[in-house]
Design a protein around this motif. Structure first.
Motif, PDB file in Angstrom:
ATOM      1  N   ASP A  81       7.212  -4.542  16.101  1.00 36.17           N
ATOM      2  CA  ASP A  81       8.324  -3.900  15.395  1.00 36.17           C
ATOM      3  C   ASP A  81       8.278  -2.425  15.760  1.00 36.17           C
ATOM      4  OD1 ASP A  81       9.949  -4.764  12.444  1.00 36.17           O
ATOM      5  OD2 ASP A  81      10.005  -2.707  13.201  1.00 36.17           O
ATOM      6  N   SER A 130       6.526   1.612  12.389  1.00 30.78           N
ATOM      7  CA  SER A 130       5.102   1.468  12.074  1.00 30.78           C
ATOM      8  C   SER A 130       4.912   1.086  10.605  1.00 30.78           C
ATOM      9  CB  SER A 130       4.341   2.759  12.395  1.00 30.78           C
ATOM     10  OG  SER A 130       4.706   3.775  11.501  1.00 30.78           O
ATOM     11  N   VAL A 131       5.805   1.564   9.729  1.00 34.13           N
ATOM     12  CA  VAL A 131       5.725   1.163   8.316  1.00 34.13           C
ATOM     13  C   VAL A 131       5.960  -0.341   8.196  1.00 34.13           C
ATOM     14  CG1 VAL A 131       6.832   1.380   6.048  1.00 34.13           C
ATOM     15  CG2 VAL A 131       6.400   3.424   7.402  1.00 34.13           C
ATOM     16  N   MET A 132       6.907  -0.852   8.958  1.00 37.28           N
ATOM     17  CA  MET A 132       7.196  -2.289   8.913  1.00 37.28           C
ATOM     18  C   MET A 132       6.011  -3.094   9.456  1.00 37.28           C
ATOM     19  SD  MET A 132       9.631  -4.146   7.826  1.00 37.28           S
ATOM     20  CE  MET A 132       9.595  -5.931   7.747  1.00 37.28           C
ATOM     21  N   ARG A 136       2.876  -2.293   9.339  1.00 37.74           N
ATOM     22  CA  ARG A 136       1.819  -2.282   8.313  1.00 37.74           C
ATOM     23  C   ARG A 136       2.210  -3.137   7.108  1.00 37.74           C
ATOM     24  NH1 ARG A 136       0.926   4.062   7.859  1.00 37.74           N
ATOM     25  NH2 ARG A 136       2.876   4.084   9.009  1.00 37.74           N
ATOM     26  N   THR A 137       3.513  -3.158   6.796  1.00 36.45           N
ATOM     27  CA  THR A 137       3.981  -3.996   5.676  1.00 36.45           C
ATOM     28  C   THR A 137       3.758  -5.470   5.981  1.00 36.45           C
ATOM     29  OG1 THR A 137       5.688  -2.349   5.161  1.00 36.45           O
ATOM     30  CG2 THR A 137       5.999  -4.544   4.242  1.00 36.45           C
ATOM     31  N   LYS A 187       0.094  -6.289   5.752  1.00 34.98           N
ATOM     32  CA  LYS A 187      -0.360  -6.368   4.355  1.00 34.98           C
ATOM     33  C   LYS A 187       0.081  -7.686   3.716  1.00 34.98           C
ATOM     34  CE  LYS A 187       0.266  -4.085  -0.096  1.00 34.98           C
ATOM     35  NZ  LYS A 187       1.278  -3.376  -0.866  1.00 34.98           N
ATOM     36  N   VAL A 197      12.785  -7.884   4.127  1.00 29.25           N
ATOM     37  CA  VAL A 197      11.904  -9.028   3.924  1.00 29.25           C
ATOM     38  C   VAL A 197      10.908  -8.716   2.812  1.00 29.25           C
ATOM     39  CG1 VAL A 197      10.117 -10.415   5.009  1.00 29.25           C
ATOM     40  CG2 VAL A 197      12.131  -9.791   6.311  1.00 29.25           C
ATOM     41  N   SER A 198      10.953  -9.507   1.769  1.00 26.98           N
ATOM     42  CA  SER A 198      10.015  -9.339   0.650  1.00 26.98           C
ATOM     43  C   SER A 198       8.731 -10.119   0.956  1.00 26.98           C
ATOM     44  CB  SER A 198      10.636  -9.889  -0.635  1.00 26.98           C
ATOM     45  OG  SER A 198      10.746 -11.298  -0.551  1.00 26.98           O
ATOM     46  N   ASP A 244       9.498 -13.789   0.822  1.00 30.42           N
ATOM     47  CA  ASP A 244      10.232 -14.285   2.004  1.00 30.42           C
ATOM     48  C   ASP A 244       9.250 -14.595   3.132  1.00 30.42           C
ATOM     49  OD1 ASP A 244      12.674 -13.718   0.718  1.00 30.42           O
ATOM     50  OD2 ASP A 244      12.765 -11.705   1.576  1.00 30.42           O
TER      51      ASP A 244
END
Lengths: 155, 120
Positions: B7, B10-12, B14-15, B18, B104-105, B108
């Protein structure tokens, strides 16, 4: 026949729905949208950090979302548990929201509504200029205590 | 089981990492564009790949074609903001095993990965 007013309302509603879906789905707190308005070009609505998407294909122009650092920081903390994100993280978050909100509009506009990768910036770059021939719509939004702008410039 | 996360955010990345931690997947790499992703797939042959579509250098659909050429066994889960039906169909036609629309939760992602990894 679609009038200028109905096109304005339809376009704004699509983006309001997309923004609402983003915040509500990921944070369980919906964003509140203010009254959208048509903006004159000479005064850009910018907060501290902005993620901008170029639009090509069936529509041409740009979409950006601009908010303050704390809004993006709160989202990053919620998503990845990082309490003190770097400026790079905040810019990344600004780009990602703009990408998702713009990309989700393709559910209605279809795959010919082509979006670029995000362009992200802090503050108000001097070289930033928008084409004067297209209408620019501004939607003020509020998520929790954070105010932001969704700005849409489409042919 | 090994995982590659692709992706440009970078936040995505790491999300996703996690949210998938409960699956105990061995994350063998992350990439911010399709070109780097293809190279990692060639070198490390991950079992599972999460793949964004709108990325610099090489977009996700082109990347997917390349991945299927070099490592057709890879289970690729597309995670994209592009919510039109045509893009989803194109991705499945090119070999993706799953498709998720952003935002995306955690729920999900879990539901999609349970299906992808046959953990129902």
């Amino acid at each position: 026949m679609e009038t200028k007013q109905s096109k304005f309302e339809t376009t704004c509603q699509l983006f309001i729905d997309s923004v609402n879906n983003y915040f509500e789905h990921l944070t369980q707190t919906p964003a509140e949208a203010g009254v959208p308005y048509l903006k004159e070009q000479d005064n850009l609505m910018l907060k501290e950090f902005t993620g901008m998407i170029g639009i090509s294909g069936s529509r041409k122009g740009f979409v950006y979302i601009s908010g303050n650092q704390q809004m993006y920081s709160d989202l990053i903390e919620l998503f990845v548990g990082l309490a003190e994100p770097t400026t790079e993280d905040v810019l990344d978050m600004a780009g990602e929201i703009s990408n998702v909100v713009s990309g989700n509009v393709r559910e209605t506009y279809g795959s010919d509504f082509m979006i670029s990768v995000p362009i992200v910036f802090e503050g108000r770059p001097k070289q930033l200029k928008f084409p004067s021939e297209i209408p620019v719509y501004v939607i003020p939004i509020k998520w929790k205590s954070h105010e932001a702008f969704v700005v849409i410039g489409l042919e | 089981m090994t995982l590659l996360i692709v992706d440009d955010s970078s936040v995505m990345r790491r999300t996703i990492e996690k949210h998938l931690s409960d699956y105990h997947l061995d994350i063998i790499g992350t990439a911010g564009n399709g070109r780097d992703a293809v190279q990692i797939v060639k070198d490390k042959r991950p079992d599972v790949v999460t793949l964004d579509i709108t990325m610099p250098e090489m977009d996700g659909l082109t990347c997917l074609e390349n991945i299927m050429e070099v490592h057709p066994q890879a289970k690729v889960m597309i995670i994209t903001a592009l919510s039109d039906k045509l893009t989803g169909l194109q991705a499945l036609d090119k070999g993706a095993r799953g498709f998720l629309y952003k935002p995306v939760s955690p729920e999900d992602l879990t539901k999609a990965f349970d299906k992808l990894l046959n953990r129902n």
